[in-house]
Design an enzyme around this catalytic site. Structure first.
Site, mmCIF file in Angstrom:
data_model
loop_
_atom_site.group_PDB
_atom_site.id
_atom_site.type_symbol
_atom_site.label_atom_id
_atom_site.label_comp_id
_atom_site.label_asym_id
_atom_site.label_seq_id
_atom_site.Cartn_x
_atom_site.Cartn_y
_atom_site.Cartn_z
ATOM 1 N N HIS A 135 37.339 -22.603 13.770
ATOM 2 C CA HIS A 135 38.486 -22.035 14.574
ATOM 3 C C HIS A 135 39.552 -21.557 13.233
ATOM 4 C CE1 HIS A 135 41.529 -20.932 17.455
ATOM 5 N NE2 HIS A 135 41.724 -22.102 18.012
ATOM 6 N N ASP A 224 44.283 -33.284 17.855
ATOM 7 C CA ASP A 224 43.665 -32.352 19.010
ATOM 8 C C ASP A 224 43.453 -33.073 20.179
ATOM 9 O OD1 ASP A 224 42.543 -30.268 20.259
ATOM 10 O OD2 ASP A 224 41.061 -29.714 18.580
HETATM 11 N N1 CP Z 1 44.861 -23.641 19.856
HETATM 12 C C1 CP Z 1 44.371 -22.787 20.685
HETATM 13 O O1 CP Z 1 43.417 -22.148 20.281
HETATM 14 O O2 CP Z 1 44.997 -22.622 21.846
HETATM 15 P P1 CP Z 1 44.294 -21.625 22.871
HETATM 16 O O3 CP Z 1 43.051 -22.321 23.575
HETATM 17 O O4 CP Z 1 45.517 -21.747 24.105
HETATM 18 O O5 CP Z 1 44.027 -20.289 22.345
#
Ligand code: CP
Length: 319
Positions: A135, A224
């Site tokens: 990510h 998270d």
């Molecule tokens: N943090 C994040 O990726 O949020 P979303 O899943 O809402 O894009």
């Protein structure tokens, strides 16, 4: 010499240098200042961006769409029902079509194979907006938030608490190995990155289940949710593994610093305002007192998603 990211994709950040990441962060900070001053440089005027999201998203999708609009581009959201990779059309064919129509592709999906096929066959920059392993645009926003707070990333200790094998933790580990901070992953052994992967990061990443080791002098505590998208069946096991790893005021105090900040990529379970948290109150990864408290920077971090997405697109498209 200033790095040139024109034409570059962002898959995992593994192929980016420290100078290139610093350029992305500097460009994001500058874009934020310009926006606050009411300037609209329109560096993506006339460009078309495909926002191909096979999984739900609010922040990342909105970040790319708003960032594109701010810079004069048009962003089109394509969902799983619009882009049926490998169902009615091969990934390679879809990649080539998207590359003929769009100037860049923000992609959220599952494995890395589709992302890499888009990179290889579309002929335009592709930005990873979340895959199972990575990510990177989240990690960029996290680094910008840390830099805003502490002025530098160099020699900071950041403690990530929770599932250390997820895409956010892995991207933070890559970021730490590039940018000179230490990521300490506080998690039970079952939820740590595999040893061979940890080995790649050297001293930049410390995996431990000992809170004293993980938290000492930490500048930030990050967490998270305990189950990622698609792992819902794991919930009870995760609660049993992570119940002692909830972020509480006591855990925050264990850093020994009075300027430690709290970060979360969001969405977060911290109160009983969601159906999920009401159904599974033991699955909340953070106390409301921390999430809503003075150490929390989670909404600055969420806003920074947009400024960093903007920087990534502007630099790749050479505006
Ligand atoms: N943090 C994040 O990726 O949020 P979303 O899943 O809402 O894009």
């Amino acid at each position: 010499m200033t790095p040139d990211l024109k034409g570059r994709s962002l898959s995992s950040m593994r192929n980016h240098t420290r100078a290139e990441i610093e350029l992305m962060l500097d460009t994001a900070a500058d874009a934020r200042e310009r926006k606050r001053r009411g300037e609209r440089p329109l560096r993506l005027a006339g460009r078309n961006i495909a926002v191909v999201f096979l999984k739900p998203s609010s922040r990342t999708r909105a970040a790319f769409v708003v960032a594109a609009a701010d810079e004069g581009a048009h962003a089109e959201v394509l969902r799983a029902e619009d882009v049926r990779f490998g169902v009615k059309e091969s990934v390679k064919d879809i990649a080539r079509v998207l590359g003929r129509l769009y100037d860049g592709i923000a992609f959220r999906g599952f494995g890395e194979d589709v992302l890499e096929a888009l990179v290889e066959h579309s002929g335009v920059p592709v930005w990873n907006a979340l895959t199972e392993r990575y990510h990177p645009t989240q990690a960029l926003a996290d680094m910008l938030t840390l830099r805003d707070e502490f002025g530098t990333l160099e020699r900071l200790a950041i403690t990530y608490v929770g599932d250390g094998r997820n895409n956010v933790a892995r991207s933070l580990a890559i970021a730490a190995s590039k940018m000179g901070f230490q990521l300490r992953i506080l998690a039970p052994p079952e939820l740590q990155l595999p040893a061979e992967e940890l080995g790649e990061f050297g001293d930049a990443v410390l995996a431990t289940h000992d809170p004293e080791v993980a938290l000492h002098e930490s500048a930030a505590v990050y967490n998270d949710v305990w189950v990622s998208m698609g792992e819902e069946g794991e919930l009870e096991r995760r609660i049993s593994l992570l119940r002692d790893f909830k972020v509480t005021p006591e855990l925050m105090a264990a850093t020994g610093r009075d300027d430690t900040i709290y970060l979360h990529c969001l969405p977060a379970y911290h109160d009983l305002e969601t159906e999920f948290a009401r159904a599974h109150p033991d699955a909340r990864e953070v106390d409301d007192a921390v999430f809503e408290g003075p150490q929390s920077r989670v909404f600055d971090q969420a806003e920074n998603r947009m400024h960093t997405a903007k920087a990534v697109m502007v630099l790749s498209l050479g505006g």
